[in-house]
Design a protein around this motif. Sequence first.
Motif, PDB file in Angstrom:
ATOM      1  N   LYS A  95      12.516  14.092   4.834  1.00 27.11           N
ATOM      2  CA  LYS A  95      13.043  15.062   5.801  1.00 27.11           C
ATOM      3  C   LYS A  95      13.298  14.433   7.165  1.00 27.11           C
ATOM      4  CE  LYS A  95      11.371  19.469   3.964  1.00 27.11           C
ATOM      5  NZ  LYS A  95      10.471  20.631   4.197  1.00 27.11           N
ATOM      6  N   THR A  96      12.711  13.271   7.401  1.00 22.91           N
ATOM      7  CA  THR A  96      12.933  12.584   8.673  1.00 22.91           C
ATOM      8  C   THR A  96      14.322  11.966   8.656  1.00 22.91           C
ATOM      9  OG1 THR A  96      10.583  12.028   8.801  1.00 22.91           O
ATOM     10  CG2 THR A  96      12.078  10.803  10.243  1.00 22.91           C
ATOM     11  N   PRO A  97      15.167  12.258   9.632  1.00 21.47           N
ATOM     12  CA  PRO A  97      16.518  11.699   9.618  1.00 21.47           C
ATOM     13  C   PRO A  97      16.510  10.202   9.891  1.00 21.47           C
ATOM     14  CG  PRO A  97      16.110  12.845  11.685  1.00 21.47           C
ATOM     15  CD  PRO A  97      14.914  13.116  10.809  1.00 21.47           C
ATOM     16  N   VAL A  98      17.527   9.515   9.396  1.00 19.17           N
ATOM     17  CA  VAL A  98      17.683   8.095   9.697  1.00 19.17           C
ATOM     18  C   VAL A  98      17.771   7.930  11.215  1.00 19.17           C
ATOM     19  CG1 VAL A  98      19.220   6.106   9.490  1.00 19.17           C
ATOM     20  CG2 VAL A  98      18.784   7.571   7.510  1.00 19.17           C
ATOM     21  N   GLY A  99      16.986   7.017  11.741  1.00 20.84           N
ATOM     22  CA  GLY A  99      16.922   6.824  13.189  1.00 20.84           C
ATOM     23  C   GLY A  99      15.826   7.630  13.840  1.00 20.84           C
ATOM     24  N   GLY A 100      15.214   8.552  13.059  1.00 21.40           N
ATOM     25  CA  GLY A 100      14.125   9.375  13.581  1.00 21.40           C
ATOM     26  C   GLY A 100      12.801   8.631  13.558  1.00 21.40           C
ATOM     27  N   GLU A 101      11.859   9.142  14.315  1.00 21.14           N
ATOM     28  CA  GLU A 101      10.541   8.520  14.421  1.00 21.14           C
ATOM     29  C   GLU A 101       9.616   9.035  13.321  1.00 21.14           C
ATOM     30  OE1 GLU A 101       8.215   7.448  18.337  1.00 21.14           O
ATOM     31  OE2 GLU A 101       7.663   9.483  17.721  1.00 21.14           O
ATOM     32  N   VAL A 102       8.918   8.106  12.683  1.00 19.91           N
ATOM     33  CA  VAL A 102       7.928   8.451  11.672  1.00 19.91           C
ATOM     34  C   VAL A 102       6.553   8.087  12.220  1.00 19.91           C
ATOM     35  CG1 VAL A 102       7.096   8.067   9.329  1.00 19.91           C
ATOM     36  CG2 VAL A 102       9.550   8.004   9.795  1.00 19.91           C
ATOM     37  N   LYS A 103       5.656   9.068  12.254  1.00 17.55           N
ATOM     38  CA  LYS A 103       4.277   8.829  12.703  1.00 17.55           C
ATOM     39  C   LYS A 103       3.338   9.097  11.540  1.00 17.55           C
ATOM     40  CE  LYS A 103       4.652   9.843  17.650  1.00 17.55           C
ATOM     41  NZ  LYS A 103       4.092  10.645  18.769  1.00 17.55           N
ATOM     42  N   ILE A 104       2.561   8.101  11.189  1.00 22.78           N
ATOM     43  CA  ILE A 104       1.631   8.226  10.066  1.00 22.78           C
ATOM     44  C   ILE A 104       0.209   8.045  10.577  1.00 22.78           C
ATOM     45  CG2 ILE A 104       0.869   7.237   7.876  1.00 22.78           C
ATOM     46  CD1 ILE A 104       3.724   6.492   7.285  1.00 22.78           C
ATOM     47  N   GLY A 105      -0.635   9.043  10.284  1.00 21.50           N
ATOM     48  CA  GLY A 105      -2.035   8.975  10.663  1.00 21.50           C
ATOM     49  C   GLY A 105      -2.851   8.302   9.571  1.00 21.50           C
ATOM     50  N   LEU A 106      -3.594   7.252   9.953  1.00 22.73           N
ATOM     51  CA  LEU A 106      -4.379   6.464   9.011  1.00 22.73           C
ATOM     52  C   LEU A 106      -5.852   6.499   9.380  1.00 22.73           C
ATOM     53  CD1 LEU A 106      -2.135   3.251   9.101  1.00 22.73           C
ATOM     54  CD2 LEU A 106      -2.082   4.991   7.314  1.00 22.73           C
ATOM     55  N   ARG A 107      -6.681   6.213   8.388  1.00 23.02           N
ATOM     56  CA  ARG A 107      -8.101   5.975   8.641  1.00 23.02           C
ATOM     57  C   ARG A 107      -8.482   4.641   8.026  1.00 23.02           C
ATOM     58  NH1 ARG A 107     -10.662  10.283  10.859  1.00 23.02           N
ATOM     59  NH2 ARG A 107     -12.676   9.224  10.620  1.00 23.02           N
ATOM     60  N   ARG A 108      -9.211   3.847   8.801  1.00 27.14           N
ATOM     61  CA  ARG A 108      -9.681   2.539   8.338  1.00 27.14           C
ATOM     62  C   ARG A 108     -11.140   2.414   8.754  1.00 27.14           C
ATOM     63  NH1 ARG A 108      -6.451  -2.013  10.965  1.00 27.14           N
ATOM     64  NH2 ARG A 108      -4.793  -0.970   9.781  1.00 27.14           N
ATOM     65  N   ASP A 109     -11.995   2.240   7.771  1.00 27.89           N
ATOM     66  CA  ASP A 109     -13.437   2.190   8.057  1.00 27.89           C
ATOM     67  C   ASP A 109     -13.863   3.424   8.851  1.00 27.89           C
ATOM     68  OD1 ASP A 109     -13.615  -0.288   6.787  1.00 27.89           O
ATOM     69  OD2 ASP A 109     -13.078  -1.345   8.640  1.00 27.89           O
ATOM     70  N   ASP A 110     -13.289   4.577   8.442  1.00 35.21           N
ATOM     71  CA  ASP A 110     -13.599   5.871   9.056  1.00 35.21           C
ATOM     72  C   ASP A 110     -13.137   5.992  10.501  1.00 35.21           C
ATOM     73  OD1 ASP A 110     -14.721   7.090   6.830  1.00 35.21           O
ATOM     74  OD2 ASP A 110     -16.688   6.185   7.205  1.00 35.21           O
ATOM     75  N   GLN A 111     -12.322   5.044  10.956  1.00 35.31           N
ATOM     76  CA  GLN A 111     -11.772   5.123  12.299  1.00 35.31           C
ATOM     77  C   GLN A 111     -10.285   5.473  12.218  1.00 35.31           C
ATOM     78  OE1 GLN A 111     -13.686   4.817  15.141  1.00 35.31           O
ATOM     79  NE2 GLN A 111     -15.345   4.764  13.618  1.00 35.31           N
ATOM     80  N   PRO A 112      -9.857   6.525  12.946  1.00 33.81           N
ATOM     81  CA  PRO A 112      -8.453   6.945  12.856  1.00 33.81           C
ATOM     82  C   PRO A 112      -7.545   6.127  13.772  1.00 33.81           C
ATOM     83  CG  PRO A 112      -9.652   8.423  14.301  1.00 33.81           C
ATOM     84  CD  PRO A 112     -10.664   7.434  13.779  1.00 33.81           C
ATOM     85  N   HIS A 113      -6.309   5.942  13.329  1.00 33.51           N
ATOM     86  CA  HIS A 113      -5.277   5.424  14.225  1.00 33.51           C
ATOM     87  C   HIS A 113      -3.916   5.845  13.686  1.00 33.51           C
ATOM     88  CE1 HIS A 113      -5.127   2.100  11.293  1.00 33.51           C
ATOM     89  NE2 HIS A 113      -3.951   1.796  11.773  1.00 33.51           N
ATOM     90  N   ILE A 114      -2.894   5.708  14.494  1.00 38.07           N
ATOM     91  CA  ILE A 114      -1.549   6.160  14.145  1.00 38.07           C
ATOM     92  C   ILE A 114      -0.582   4.992  14.244  1.00 38.07           C
ATOM     93  CG2 ILE A 114       0.391   7.637  14.832  1.00 38.07           C
ATOM     94  CD1 ILE A 114      -1.631   9.693  15.785  1.00 38.07           C
ATOM     95  N   ILE A 115       0.290   4.870  13.242  1.00 39.40           N
ATOM     96  CA  ILE A 115       1.379   3.905  13.326  1.00 39.40           C
ATOM     97  C   ILE A 115       2.681   4.675  13.513  1.00 39.40           C
ATOM     98  CG2 ILE A 115       0.165   2.204  11.921  1.00 39.40           C
ATOM     99  CD1 ILE A 115       2.097   2.964   9.598  1.00 39.40           C
ATOM    100  N   THR A 116       3.605   4.080  14.229  1.00 42.01           N
ATOM    101  CA  THR A 116       4.891   4.712  14.517  1.00 42.01           C
ATOM    102  C   THR A 116       6.014   3.710  14.254  1.00 42.01           C
ATOM    103  OG1 THR A 116       3.870   6.062  16.252  1.00 42.01           O
ATOM    104  CG2 THR A 116       6.265   5.892  16.263  1.00 42.01           C
ATOM    105  N   PHE A 117       7.051   4.163  13.549  1.00 43.86           N
ATOM    106  CA  PHE A 117       8.208   3.303  13.314  1.00 43.86           C
ATOM    107  C   PHE A 117       9.452   4.167  13.166  1.00 43.86           C
ATOM    108  CE2 PHE A 117       6.248   4.226   9.220  1.00 43.86           C
ATOM    109  CZ  PHE A 117       7.317   4.622   8.433  1.00 43.86           C
ATOM    110  N   THR A 118      10.600   3.538  13.213  1.00 50.68           N
ATOM    111  CA  THR A 118      11.878   4.234  13.090  1.00 50.68           C
ATOM    112  C   THR A 118      12.357   4.179  11.651  1.00 50.68           C
ATOM    113  OG1 THR A 118      12.494   3.677  15.358  1.00 50.68           O
ATOM    114  CG2 THR A 118      14.276   4.300  13.875  1.00 50.68           C
ATOM    115  N   LYS A 119      12.749   5.326  11.103  1.00 51.11           N
ATOM    116  CA  LYS A 119      13.264   5.354   9.735  1.00 51.11           C
ATOM    117  C   LYS A 119      14.631   4.699   9.682  1.00 51.11           C
ATOM    118  CE  LYS A 119      14.391   8.334   5.831  1.00 51.11           C
ATOM    119  NZ  LYS A 119      14.433   9.699   5.286  1.00 51.11           N
ATOM    120  N   LYS A 120      14.810   3.822   8.712  1.00 52.69           N
ATOM    121  CA  LYS A 120      16.071   3.107   8.550  1.00 52.69           C
ATOM    122  C   LYS A 120      16.869   3.667   7.384  1.00 52.69           C
ATOM    123  CE  LYS A 120      14.387  -1.278  10.444  1.00 52.69           C
ATOM    124  NZ  LYS A 120      15.219  -1.170  11.644  1.00 52.69           N
TER     125      LYS A 120
END
Length: 231
Positions: A93-118
Amino acid sequence: MKNTLFFVLLLLFTSVGSAQHMMRLDARNAMVISEVGAVISFENEKLSVRFVLPADRRPAGMDKIDIAQGDVIGMINGKRVSAIADLREAYEKTPVGGEVKIGLRRDDQPHIITFTKKDAKDQPQGMRIVRGDDHDENEDVLPALGIAIKGENDRVSITETFSNVTADLKKGDVIVSVNGKAVKVVRDFSTEFDATEIGADLKIELLRAGEKVSVTTPRPKPAGVMMRNRN
């Protein structure tokens, strides 16, 4: 035995040729996020990063994205996800050129990665879906088109689309004909697809929600190979 789907990831190394890494996964419960070079799978009730390319093998500009094997995905674009279908739907549903934000957990610590959909055509083709040869003749995966199909009751339907889907093809579409040839079983579609030269038009007639739809797309280059299942 039911159809077994595989991901094959080709890791290209400079000056020393190439290497191949294979994983056995059910493609219904896994997907590739090509922008960050990651394979996500649903296992043990979690959406986990099963594999990720080394930073220096990822697409340009993606080397700083902090994603690692074993990370657990819980959110995409502010929406909680708990299954591959949820993740795929939000990504698509994210348009090409739109921002994708994914919430992750690593060793029970949260963080977010952000990239542009191609656009799919601009993404690397090294991560590919193939299948074993012990497949059900009523099902098939066409990696080049980015779809999976299934035949039932004289109808062939698209059961899955992947992130590299090359045309306006959607899950649930019923394939009526290809290049004027009627499609009643999976073999009808596969035969006509294989007979079409690379780059030549594939004219696909569909039924979508009861309406006739015509899609024309160049026959793409192969995007996978057949692998023998030796298990």
